[in-house]
Scaffold this active site. Structure first.
Site, PDB file in Angstrom:
ATOM      1  N   ARG A 155       0.832  -1.212   0.000  1.00  8.85           N
ATOM      2  CA  ARG A 155       0.000   0.000   0.000  1.00  8.85           C
ATOM      3  C   ARG A 155       0.869   1.267   0.000  1.00  8.85           C
ATOM      4  O   ARG A 155       0.728   2.129  -0.888  1.00  8.85           O
ATOM      5  CB  ARG A 155      -0.916  -0.001   1.236  1.00  8.85           C
ATOM      6  N   SER A 191       9.769  -6.836  -4.115  1.00  7.88           N
ATOM      7  CA  SER A 191       8.899  -7.396  -3.078  1.00  7.88           C
ATOM      8  C   SER A 191       9.124  -8.905  -3.123  1.00  7.88           C
ATOM      9  O   SER A 191       9.750  -9.395  -4.074  1.00  7.88           O
ATOM     10  CB  SER A 191       7.424  -7.133  -3.376  1.00  7.88           C
ATOM     11  N   ARG A 192       8.589  -9.650  -2.169  1.00  2.56           N
ATOM     12  CA  ARG A 192       8.759 -11.108  -2.269  1.00  2.56           C
ATOM     13  C   ARG A 192       8.063 -11.605  -3.517  1.00  2.56           C
ATOM     14  O   ARG A 192       8.579 -12.426  -4.253  1.00  2.56           O
ATOM     15  CB  ARG A 192       8.184 -11.802  -1.036  1.00  2.56           C
ATOM     16  N   SER A 194       9.404   2.565   7.533  1.00  3.15           N
ATOM     17  CA  SER A 194       8.742   1.290   7.862  1.00  3.15           C
ATOM     18  C   SER A 194       8.913   0.976   9.357  1.00  3.15           C
ATOM     19  O   SER A 194       8.097   1.397  10.164  1.00  3.15           O
ATOM     20  CB  SER A 194       9.249   0.166   6.970  1.00  3.15           C
ATOM     21  N   ARG A 195       9.974   0.290   9.703  1.00  2.00           N
ATOM     22  CA  ARG A 195      10.287   0.036  11.105  1.00  2.00           C
ATOM     23  C   ARG A 195      11.815   0.148  11.271  1.00  2.00           C
ATOM     24  O   ARG A 195      12.572  -0.300  10.401  1.00  2.00           O
ATOM     25  CB  ARG A 195       9.837  -1.360  11.548  1.00  2.00           C
ATOM     26  N   GLU A 237      12.609   3.554  20.259  1.00  2.00           N
ATOM     27  CA  GLU A 237      12.052   4.917  20.214  1.00  2.00           C
ATOM     28  C   GLU A 237      11.514   5.314  21.575  1.00  2.00           C
ATOM     29  O   GLU A 237      11.003   4.456  22.286  1.00  2.00           O
ATOM     30  CB  GLU A 237      10.929   4.980  19.169  1.00  2.00           C
ATOM     31  N   HIS A 253       8.801   9.539  14.345  1.00  3.40           N
ATOM     32  CA  HIS A 253       7.758   8.546  14.027  1.00  3.40           C
ATOM     33  C   HIS A 253       6.415   9.247  13.778  1.00  3.40           C
ATOM     34  O   HIS A 253       5.448   9.039  14.535  1.00  3.40           O
ATOM     35  CB  HIS A 253       7.642   7.488  15.125  1.00  3.40           C
ATOM     36  N   ILE A 254       6.384  10.053  12.711  1.00  2.26           N
ATOM     37  CA  ILE A 254       5.173  10.841  12.423  1.00  2.26           C
ATOM     38  C   ILE A 254       4.543  10.461  11.082  1.00  2.26           C
ATOM     39  O   ILE A 254       3.790  11.242  10.502  1.00  2.26           O
ATOM     40  CB  ILE A 254       5.471  12.358  12.462  1.00  2.26           C
ATOM     41  N   GLY A 255       4.882   9.264  10.587  1.00  2.00           N
ATOM     42  CA  GLY A 255       4.354   8.827   9.286  1.00  2.00           C
ATOM     43  C   GLY A 255       2.854   9.033   9.132  1.00  2.00           C
ATOM     44  O   GLY A 255       2.385   9.573   8.138  1.00  2.00           O
TER      45      GLY A 255
HETATM   46  P1  NAP Z   1       1.702  -3.671   3.041  1.00  5.77           P
HETATM   47  O1  NAP Z   1       0.641  -3.125   2.155  1.00  5.77           O
HETATM   48  O2  NAP Z   1       1.493  -4.979   3.688  1.00  5.77           O
HETATM   49  O3  NAP Z   1       3.063  -3.685   2.209  1.00  5.77           O
HETATM   50  C1  NAP Z   1       4.230  -4.331   2.627  1.00  5.77           C
HETATM   51  C2  NAP Z   1       4.979  -4.797   1.414  1.00  5.77           C
HETATM   52  O4  NAP Z   1       6.209  -5.408   1.817  1.00  5.77           O
HETATM   53  C3  NAP Z   1       4.238  -5.816   0.562  1.00  5.77           C
HETATM   54  O5  NAP Z   1       4.359  -5.419  -0.776  1.00  5.77           O
HETATM   55  C4  NAP Z   1       4.999  -7.104   0.794  1.00  5.77           C
HETATM   56  O6  NAP Z   1       4.858  -7.794  -0.416  1.00  5.77           O
HETATM   57  C5  NAP Z   1       6.403  -6.610   1.054  1.00  5.77           C
HETATM   58  N1  NAP Z   1       7.251  -7.520   1.825  1.00  5.77           N
HETATM   59  C6  NAP Z   1       6.963  -8.165   2.982  1.00  5.77           C
HETATM   60  N2  NAP Z   1       8.013  -8.893   3.393  1.00  5.77           N
HETATM   61  C7  NAP Z   1       8.988  -8.696   2.473  1.00  5.77           C
HETATM   62  C8  NAP Z   1      10.309  -9.186   2.334  1.00  5.77           C
HETATM   63  N3  NAP Z   1      10.841 -10.017   3.233  1.00  5.77           N
HETATM   64  N4  NAP Z   1      11.037  -8.785   1.261  1.00  5.77           N
HETATM   65  C9  NAP Z   1      10.498  -7.969   0.336  1.00  5.77           C
HETATM   66  N5  NAP Z   1       9.258  -7.473   0.403  1.00  5.77           N
HETATM   67  C10 NAP Z   1       8.504  -7.829   1.466  1.00  5.77           C
HETATM   68  O7  NAP Z   1       2.018  -2.648   4.249  1.00  5.77           O
HETATM   69  P2  NAP Z   1       1.910  -1.049   4.227  1.00  5.77           P
HETATM   70  O8  NAP Z   1       0.555  -0.626   4.678  1.00  5.77           O
HETATM   71  O9  NAP Z   1       2.458  -0.551   2.951  1.00  5.77           O
HETATM   72  O10 NAP Z   1       2.909  -0.719   5.431  1.00  5.77           O
HETATM   73  C11 NAP Z   1       4.277  -1.089   5.376  1.00  5.77           C
HETATM   74  C12 NAP Z   1       4.931  -0.885   6.738  1.00  5.77           C
HETATM   75  O11 NAP Z   1       5.064   0.505   6.987  1.00  5.77           O
HETATM   76  C13 NAP Z   1       4.112  -1.386   7.935  1.00  5.77           C
HETATM   77  O12 NAP Z   1       4.345  -2.758   8.181  1.00  5.77           O
HETATM   78  C14 NAP Z   1       4.585  -0.515   9.071  1.00  5.77           C
HETATM   79  O13 NAP Z   1       5.634  -1.184   9.750  1.00  5.77           O
HETATM   80  C15 NAP Z   1       5.148   0.714   8.386  1.00  5.77           C
HETATM   81  N6  NAP Z   1       4.388   1.952   8.705  1.00  5.77           N
HETATM   82  C16 NAP Z   1       5.009   2.957   9.349  1.00  5.77           C
HETATM   83  C17 NAP Z   1       4.341   4.148   9.613  1.00  5.77           C
HETATM   84  C18 NAP Z   1       5.034   5.291  10.281  1.00  5.77           C
HETATM   85  O14 NAP Z   1       4.399   6.002  11.037  1.00  5.77           O
HETATM   86  N7  NAP Z   1       6.286   5.518  10.005  1.00  5.77           N
HETATM   87  C19 NAP Z   1       3.010   4.302   9.223  1.00  5.77           C
HETATM   88  C20 NAP Z   1       2.404   3.249   8.554  1.00  5.77           C
HETATM   89  C21 NAP Z   1       3.098   2.075   8.285  1.00  5.77           C
HETATM   90  P3  NAP Z   1       5.133  -9.333  -0.609  1.00  5.77           P
HETATM   91  O15 NAP Z   1       4.590 -10.042   0.589  1.00  5.77           O
HETATM   92  O16 NAP Z   1       4.457  -9.645  -1.881  1.00  5.77           O
HETATM   93  O17 NAP Z   1       6.621  -9.367  -0.697  1.00  5.77           O
END
Ligand code: NAP
Length: 322
Positions: free
Chosen positions: A157, A177-178, A238-239, A268, A287-289
Site C-alpha cells: 500500500r 517485493s517477495r 517502515s520500522r 524509540e 515517528h510521524i508517518g
Molecule cells: P503492506 O501493504 O502490507 O506492504 C508491505 C509490502 O512489503 C508488501 O508489498 C509485501 O509484499 C512486502 N514484503 C513483505 N516482506 C517482504 C520481504 N521479506 N522482502 C520484500 N518485500 C517484502 O504494508 P503497508 O501498509 O504498505 O505498510 C508497510 C509498513 O510501513 C508497515 O508494516 C509498518 O511497519 C510501516 N508503517 C510505518 C508508519 C510510520 O508512522 N512511520 C506508518 C504506517 C506504516 P510481498 O509479501 O508480496 O513481498
C-alpha cells in the site's frame, strides 16, 4: 455490567465517548510505553485491549489474559503483537491499514526531498548563525530528482503510493517485493521489478516499505550499504529494526552512502545523545508517518470499530489472520 476495555494510552475524545457508551474503560496515564508488569496485571481483568505500536504484546503477556477477546492496535504495523499466539488463544487482532497510506507516503517523500535538497541542514545552519555568504556556486548544493532512480522495497500500500509520488517527479521506479505484482499494476505505477541486489546497486534513492519480520530484521547492514551507490540516499518510514543503525552511522560518517531520512528507529524515542543526531547528512523525524489530523482520527475510528467487532466475537474490519 459492562465489559472492560483497557487503553495503554488515551485516544481522541470522540473515540473515548463511543467506547464509554458500551464499555467500562480504563486508560493508562503513567509512563509510556506502559510498564510490562502493569500491562500484564491489567490484561488479566479485561475483555478488550487498545494498544499502540510500542506496546509489546508477547506470548507471556497474552498468557496473563483470562477473558481477553480482542486486541485492537492503533497502527498498521503489528510486529509488536504475537499474532500467531493470539490466534491460538482465539483472541482477535485488529489493525488500521489503508487510512494511513497517503500520509505515510507523503512523509517518506518529504524526507526524500528534505535530505536531497538539504532543507533541515540549511535550517540548522541559519539557526546556528552560520549562514555568512550568499549563493556561491558550490554552496549547499543538493541533487535533482528528475531522471533519478528510486528503488522501492515492498510495493504494498505505502510503497505503491510512494511510487505514484515519484512518478510525478519524473523519477525512474524500480521495486522489489517477495512477490512480483501484476503487469497491469506495474504498468500503472511505471515500476519495474528487480532483484533485491539490483535494487540496492541501481537506486539513487531507496525507500523502505516492508514490515518488520524475521526476514527483514537488520536487512540493511554494512554489507548492503557497501553495495549501494556512494551518491545514494536511504529513506525509512517502515520500522527501525529493518536497519542496522550502528552500520548506518558508520556508512554515513565514511560517506559510503550520501544521506538518509528516517522516521523510525530501533528503539524509540531516540535521545539527543544518539549518534544520528551529530550527523549532518541525515534527516530525523519522530515517528510521524501517520501523523496528520485527518489520518489519526480515521485510525481512532477504525481502532474502535475493530474493537467493537472483536468484542462481539466477530472478525475486525482489518484483522490479522483470524
Ligand atoms: P503492506 O501493504 O502490507 O506492504 C508491505 C509490502 O512489503 C508488501 O508489498 C509485501 O509484499 C512486502 N514484503 C513483505 N516482506 C517482504 C520481504 N521479506 N522482502 C520484500 N518485500 C517484502 O504494508 P503497508 O501498509 O504498505 O505498510 C508497510 C509498513 O510501513 C508497515 O508494516 C509498518 O511497519 C510501516 N508503517 C510505518 C508508519 C510510520 O508512522 N512511520 C506508518 C504506517 C506504516 P510481498 O509479501 O508480496 O513481498
Amino acid at each position: 455490567m459492562k465489559n472492560k476495555v483497557f487503553l495503554t494510552r488515551t485516544l481522541h475524545d470522540f473515540a473515548l465517548k463511543e467506547l464509554r457508551k458500551r464499555y467500562q474503560i480504563e486508560i493508562h496515564s503513567g509512563k509510556i510505553p506502559i510498564p510490562k508488569t502493569k500491562l500484564r496485571s491489567k490484561i488479566k481483568e479485561i475483555d478488550g485491549l487498545i494498544c499502540f505500536p510500542y506496546d509489546k504484546i508477547e506470548k507471556e503477556t497474552i498468557d496473563c489474559a483470562e477473558n481477553l477477546k480482542v486486541i485492537s492496535t492503533y497502527s498498521v504495523g503489528f510486529d509488536h503483537i504475537d499474532t500467531k499466539y493470539a490466534k491460538e488463544k482465539k483472541i482477535r487482532v485488529g489493525y488500521t491499514p489503508e487510512v494511513l497510506t497517503d500520509a505515510t507516503a507523503d512523509l517518506a517523500f518529504s524526507l526524500l526531498l528534505d535530505v536531497s535538497r538539504r532543507v533541515s541542514e540549511g535550517d540548522r545552519i541559519i539557526r546556528d548563525g552560520k549562514w555568512k555568504k550568499i549563493y556561491g556556486a558550490y554552496d549547499y548544493v543538493g541533487v535533482d530528482l528528475q531522471g533519478k532512480t528510486i528503488g522501492i522495497l515492498g510495493l504494498g500500500r505505502i510503497g505503491s503510493t510512494m511510487a505514484k509520488r515519484a512518478k510525478a517527479f519524473d523519477m525512474k521506479i524500480i521495486y522489489h517485493s517477495r512477490k512480483r505484482v501484476s503487469k497491469s499494476r506495474e504498468k500503472a505505477l511505471g515500476a519495474k521489478y528487480v532483484s533485491f541486489e539490483k535494487l540496492v546497486s541501481q537506486s539513487d534513492f531507496i525507500s523502505i516499505h516492508v514490515p518488520h519480520t524475521k526476514e527483514t530484521d537488520q536487512l540493511f547492514d554494512m554489507k548492503v550499504f557497501k553495495k549501494m551507490k556512494e551518491t545514494s540516499f536511504l529513506i525509512n518510514t517502515s520500522r527501525g529494526k529493518v536497519i542496522n543503525e550502528k552500520d548506518l552511522v558508520a556508512a554515513l560518517k565514511k560517506k559510503i552512502i550520501s544521506g538518509a531520512g528516517l522516521d523510525v528507529f530501533e528503539s524509540e524515542p531516540i535521545s539527543k545523545k544518539h549518534p544520528f543526531v551529530k550527523l549532518p547528512n541525515i534527516v530525523l523525524a519522530p515517528h510521524i508517518g501517520s501523523s496528520t489530523k485527518e489520518t489519526r482520527s480515521k485510525m481512532a475510528e477504525i481502532t474502535v470499530k475493530n474493537l467493537d467487532l472483536g468484542m462481539k466475537g466477530k472478525k475486525p474490519i482489518y484483522s490479522v489472520g483470524y
